[in-house]
Design a protein around this motif. Structure first.
Motif, PDB file in Angstrom:
ATOM      1  N   CYS A 151       0.830  -1.204   0.000  1.00 58.44           N
ATOM      2  CA  CYS A 151       0.000   0.000   0.000  1.00 58.44           C
ATOM      3  C   CYS A 151       0.862   1.250   0.000  1.00 58.44           C
ATOM      4  CB  CYS A 151      -0.875   0.035   1.247  1.00 58.44           C
ATOM      5  SG  CYS A 151      -1.939  -1.388   1.442  1.00 58.44           S
TER       6      CYS A 151
ATOM      7  N   PRO B 192      -2.509   7.273   2.159  1.00 59.57           N
ATOM      8  CA  PRO B 192      -3.874   7.522   1.694  1.00 59.57           C
ATOM      9  C   PRO B 192      -3.983   8.558   0.582  1.00 59.57           C
ATOM     10  CG  PRO B 192      -3.547   8.466   3.872  1.00 59.57           C
ATOM     11  CD  PRO B 192      -2.321   7.656   3.553  1.00 59.57           C
ATOM     12  N   ASN B 193      -3.043   9.488   0.502  1.00 61.64           N
ATOM     13  CA  ASN B 193      -3.118  10.526  -0.519  1.00 61.64           C
ATOM     14  C   ASN B 193      -2.147  10.317  -1.671  1.00 61.64           C
ATOM     15  OD1 ASN B 193      -5.130  12.000   0.910  1.00 61.64           O
ATOM     16  ND2 ASN B 193      -3.525  12.671   2.309  1.00 61.64           N
TER      17      ASN B 193
ATOM     18  N   ASP C 146      -3.051   5.335  -9.175  1.00 58.87           N
ATOM     19  CA  ASP C 146      -3.883   5.134 -10.354  1.00 58.87           C
ATOM     20  C   ASP C 146      -3.129   5.487 -11.624  1.00 58.87           C
ATOM     21  OD1 ASP C 146      -6.352   4.317  -9.125  1.00 58.87           O
ATOM     22  OD2 ASP C 146      -6.434   6.350  -8.308  1.00 58.87           O
TER      23      ASP C 146
ATOM     24  N   GLU D   5     -12.333   8.398 -10.062  1.00 55.82           N
ATOM     25  CA  GLU D   5     -11.959   7.904  -8.735  1.00 55.82           C
ATOM     26  C   GLU D   5     -12.235   8.968  -7.665  1.00 55.82           C
ATOM     27  OE1 GLU D   5     -10.547   4.884  -7.632  1.00 55.82           O
ATOM     28  OE2 GLU D   5     -10.990   4.074  -9.622  1.00 55.82           O
TER      29      GLU D   5
ATOM     30  N   ARG E 200     -15.021   8.549  -4.503  1.00 58.44           N
ATOM     31  CA  ARG E 200     -14.280   8.389  -3.242  1.00 58.44           C
ATOM     32  C   ARG E 200     -15.185   8.381  -2.004  1.00 58.44           C
ATOM     33  NH1 ARG E 200      -8.964   6.988  -1.701  1.00 58.44           N
ATOM     34  NH2 ARG E 200      -8.821   7.566   0.474  1.00 58.44           N
TER      35      ARG E 200
ATOM     36  N   GLU F 155     -15.171   5.289   0.634  1.00 58.61           N
ATOM     37  CA  GLU F 155     -14.876   5.491   2.056  1.00 58.61           C
ATOM     38  C   GLU F 155     -16.009   4.954   2.928  1.00 58.61           C
ATOM     39  OE1 GLU F 155     -14.083   9.664   2.456  1.00 58.61           O
ATOM     40  OE2 GLU F 155     -12.067   9.459   1.602  1.00 58.61           O
TER      41      GLU F 155
ATOM     42  N   LEU G 171      -9.407   3.143   5.136  1.00 56.37           N
ATOM     43  CA  LEU G 171      -9.088   3.767   3.856  1.00 56.37           C
ATOM     44  C   LEU G 171      -8.367   5.101   4.057  1.00 56.37           C
ATOM     45  CD1 LEU G 171      -9.386   3.243   0.829  1.00 56.37           C
ATOM     46  CD2 LEU G 171     -11.471   4.590   0.897  1.00 56.37           C
TER      47      LEU G 171
ATOM     48  N   ASN H 201      -3.632   3.128   0.837  1.00 62.29           N
ATOM     49  CA  ASN H 201      -4.126   3.099  -0.537  1.00 62.29           C
ATOM     50  C   ASN H 201      -3.553   1.822  -1.160  1.00 62.29           C
ATOM     51  OD1 ASN H 201      -4.970   3.579  -3.120  1.00 62.29           O
ATOM     52  ND2 ASN H 201      -3.814   5.457  -3.397  1.00 62.29           N
TER      53      ASN H 201
END
Length: 193
Positions: A4, A7-8, A12, A22, A26, A30, A37, A41
């Motif tokens: 992962c 989160p930011n 993609d 996306e 979102r 979430e 989440l 990511n």
């Protein structure tokens, strides 16, 4: 087993319409996936022993079928949100074909790497030496918030260590005990015996 990003961090494909889609969905994602989440990511992951998903640059599911000591057959599907508009479905399909498919740029590169790893491991010196999978060793921990193992190194072999730890556990298992539900903890911890 997941790899992962934060989160930011964007994992993609750099396709504007996919990135916009996306962002639009979102809030629903979430709502469905909950508070974890906000911490991770997912980019790529495997459910032991042979089901994988790849989200970066493509949306694919994979099932790995061993076909002998040095051969694996891979079945791969591109997954797309059923509710997505037709142009988004087509954009995701194309990123899947262009990135991770038999004709995809990344797949062709990865295929060479996997074949060479297999070939190299058959060498005289390779058979005499152990494989070193210690990258990040000692930096993994069970994260109570995630309810999963995590590493504080961005790149580590923690996933590999967990995967092969589970494999070794199964190879040494008392299958009568395993079939009664003992030997694997539901909290995600591997119990070494």
């Amino acid at each position: 087993m997941l790899i992962c990003l934060g989160p930011n961090d964007v994992a993609d494909p750099p396709v504007p319409e996919i990135l916009e889609y996306e962002k639009e969905i979102r809030p629903e994602v979430e709502r469905r996936l909950g508070p974890r989440l906000d911490r991770i990511n997912p980019v790529v992951g495997t459910t032991f022993p042979n089901f994988s998903m790849l989200r970066a640059h493509s949306r694919t599911f994979r099932v790995w079928h061993p076909r002998g000591p040095d051969k694996t057959e891979v079945w791969s599907w591109v997954y797309i949100d059923r509710a997505a508009p037709p142009q988004i479905k087509e954009a995701i399909r194309l990123t899947g074909v262009r990135g991770f498919s038999p004709s995809g740029t990344f797949e062709q590169d990865d295929m060479d790497n996997w074949q060479e790893c297999t070939r190299t491991c058959r060498g005289v010196v390779s058979r005499r030496m152990s494989v070193n999978t210690q990258m990040g060793l000692g930096h993994e921990h069970f994260d109570e918030d995630l309810k999963a193992w995590a590493s504080d190194f961005r790149m580590s072999e923690s996933n590999h260590q967990q995967f092969y730890g589970r494999w070794a556990q199964l190879m040494k298992a008392d299958w009568a005990q395993m079939s009664r539900g003992n030997g694997w903890a539901g909290d995600g911890h591997v119990r070494h015996q």
